[in-house]
Design an enzyme around this catalytic site. Structure first.
Site, PDB file in Angstrom:
ATOM      1  N   ASP A 283       0.990  -1.280   0.086  1.00  0.00           N
ATOM      2  CA  ASP A 283       0.120   0.001   0.122  1.00  0.00           C
ATOM      3  C   ASP A 283       0.827   1.181   0.063  1.00  0.00           C
ATOM      4  O   ASP A 283       2.021   1.235   0.414  1.00  0.00           O
ATOM      5  CB  ASP A 283      -0.885  -0.067   1.228  1.00  0.00           C
ATOM      6  CG  ASP A 283      -1.869  -0.776   1.091  1.00  0.00           C
ATOM      7  OD1 ASP A 283      -2.005  -1.875   0.201  1.00  0.00           O
ATOM      8  OD2 ASP A 283      -3.013  -0.893   2.149  1.00  0.00           O
ATOM      9  N   HIS A 428       3.655  -2.327   3.189  1.00  0.00           N
ATOM     10  CA  HIS A 428       3.827  -0.933   2.425  1.00  0.00           C
ATOM     11  C   HIS A 428       5.242  -0.771   1.686  1.00  0.00           C
ATOM     12  O   HIS A 428       6.194  -1.001   2.288  1.00  0.00           O
ATOM     13  CB  HIS A 428       3.708   0.284   3.503  1.00  0.00           C
ATOM     14  CG  HIS A 428       2.250   0.151   4.177  1.00  0.00           C
ATOM     15  ND1 HIS A 428       2.201  -1.013   5.207  1.00  0.00           N
ATOM     16  CD2 HIS A 428       1.478   0.696   4.097  1.00  0.00           C
ATOM     17  CE1 HIS A 428       0.705  -0.733   5.809  1.00  0.00           C
ATOM     18  NE2 HIS A 428       0.312   0.373   5.238  1.00  0.00           N
TER      19      HIS A 428
END
Length: 473
Positions: A283, A428
């Site tokens: 992400d 991430h």
């Protein structure tokens, strides 16, 4: 018998003339200029350029210079100025070491040029200056000029590259990787020197041809002397996303066509219902530094993943987004600005999702087909908008906590402790520690028999077609 007495001013004048004449033998202003022979040839192979060959021999030195001439001051003067600087440096050294030279040994300056025709009016000129001025002093220098004889200018690197710091950072990363991949020079590279040499793009010694973008480094500039001068050659197909559109057309670079929304995701393969599949997801990207590191780790393990991108980040790093797609990974939307969608009005939700979708499509040529709402927050309004866009809501079943721990070992430990077949793993690609954790993590998961698939591939295992949310098998 009377002695002839010269006036003081005559004596001083003669003295300075004697010194000047003697010095000119080394500086090129007097005897040197008279001894220099100049030959000019038309270059049928390179229309618009002539080649001047300048040679000179004296008791203490020899000189040979090859000098392309375009016949325009804007092009010729900077080149001639550099050549002049090399000559002045050479004669200064010869003057300082004049006792070393004579009939048996002479200093030497040779300036060669490698001329490459890029197209009908672009030429790449790579000069190599070699000086011998006594003892072990054998100096080398490289200088490059990319000239446009139609526009009558010398191109700067920013004339061919798209504006933006991220583009230059991407190229720097490519150069570092390429040099460290050269077995014969990698050992000698000094990281701090290389970083310093790459820091200011205005000082880059670069050239371009029909196959490659090339950066040159003088001896000692980026490595120990044992490595000599260095050259990083980057294939044009790798650098084409960072080139200005006009240059891409000028060079007639064959680019990979951008994929449609239907084509963008990896092919839906038939998975074994009993297989150990997991979907790695990333992400908040793309990021200019850490996302390429994530991609490299995935590529080394032949793994695919799903990247949920922010439209605001894609806007800053479009080339990285395109790189993710070109490596065969899946791209989903993480909204435009990472706002909590469950707190927004309908029109605001539409703006967040619509703007992100447009930015991703502009960068990659493909619309995102999945949605991960920031913080995993959603409500009926978000579900309705996701349904309208045809983008299933994807959550996760394993949270790596990489956003919290910022520690590579901790990331690996959390995932290995909680993973099971069918898991969707949240990470991430904006955190360097996540990129650092991946090589060991992927190896450990492979040893446990896990195979890496995209979220869409994982959903196809049970023929899911609803909007979701999906977070586990």
């Amino acid at each position: 018998m009377r002695r002839l007495r010269w006036p003081a001013w005559v004596v001083l004048t003669l003295f300075f003339l004697f010194v000047l004449i003697g010095f000119n033998q080394f500086t090129g202003n007097g005897t040197y200029a008279k001894n220099e022979k100049v030959e000019t040839k038309k270059l049928s192979k390179y229309p618009g350029l002539q080649l001047e060959t300048r040679t000179s021999e004296a008791r203490n030195y020899t000189l040979a210079i090859s000098l392309p001439v375009a016949g325009d001051k804007k092009i010729d003067q900077p080149i001639q100025q550099w050549v002049k600087q090399q000559k002045e440096q050479f004669f200064t050294e010869v003057q300082a070491n004049k006792k070393l030279f004579g009939k048996q040994k002479r200093a030497n300056l040779t300036i060669e040029v490698d001329t490459n025709k890029v197209n009908d009016h672009l030429y790449s000129l790579v000069f190599s200056a070699h000086q011998y001025t006594g003892g072990s002093k054998r100096q080398e220098a490289i200088k490059t000029f990319v000239v446009d004889i139609t526009q009558k200018k010398i191109l700067k690197v920013t004339d061919i590259l798209e504006d933006g710091k991220e583009n230059l950072d991407e190229i720097r990363s490519m150069v570092v990787k390429q040099l460290n991949g050269q077995e014969d020079v990698a050992f000698y590279i000094i990281d701090d020197l290389l970083d310093e040499a790459l820091k200011d793009h205005h000082t880059w010694k670069w050239s371009i041809n029909k196959q490659s973008f090339i950066l040159y480094f003088d001896k000692y500039e980026a490595a120990t002397g044992s490595a000599g001068s260095l050259k990083a050659v980057i294939p044009l197909e790798k650098i084409s996303p960072f080139l200005k559109e006009g240059i891409v057309k000028e060079l007639n670079i064959s680019q990979q066509p951008k994929k449609s929304a239907v084509e963008q995701n990896p092919k839906q393969v038939k998975l074994d219902p009993n297989g150990k599949y997991i979907a790695l997801t990333f992400d908040d990207g793309p990021n200019a530094k850490s996302t390429p590191r994530v991609l490299s780790a995935l590529e080394a393990h032949h793994a695919v993943a799903t990247f949920f991108m922010l439209g605001s980040q894609v806007e800053y790093y479009p080339a990285v987004a395109q790189q993710v797609l070109s490596k065969g990974h899946e791209i989903g939307s993480h909204t435009q600005n990472h706002r909590d969608l469950s707190t927004l009005k309908d029109v605001q939700i539409q703006q967040e999702l619509g703007e992100a979708s447009r930015k991703i499509e502009e960068a990659t040529g493909a619309k995102p087909t999945l949605l991960r709402p920031p913080y995993g927050a959603y409500n009926d309004k978000v579900k309705n908008e996701a349904k309208r866009n045809g983008t299933p809501i994807i959550l996760w079943s394993v949270d790596s906590l990489d956003w919290k721990n910022r520690n590579a070992k901790a990331v690996t430990d959390v995932i290995l402790r909680t993973i099971k077949p069918g898991s969707i793993v949240l990470m991430h690609d904006i955190h360097p520690t996540t990129a650092e954790a991946l090589p060991a993590l992927l190896t450990a998961l492979e040893k446990q028999g896990y195979q890496f698939v995209t979220v869409s591939q994982l959903l196809s295992l049970n023929d899911h077609s609803e909007i979701g949310p999906y977070f586990k098998r």
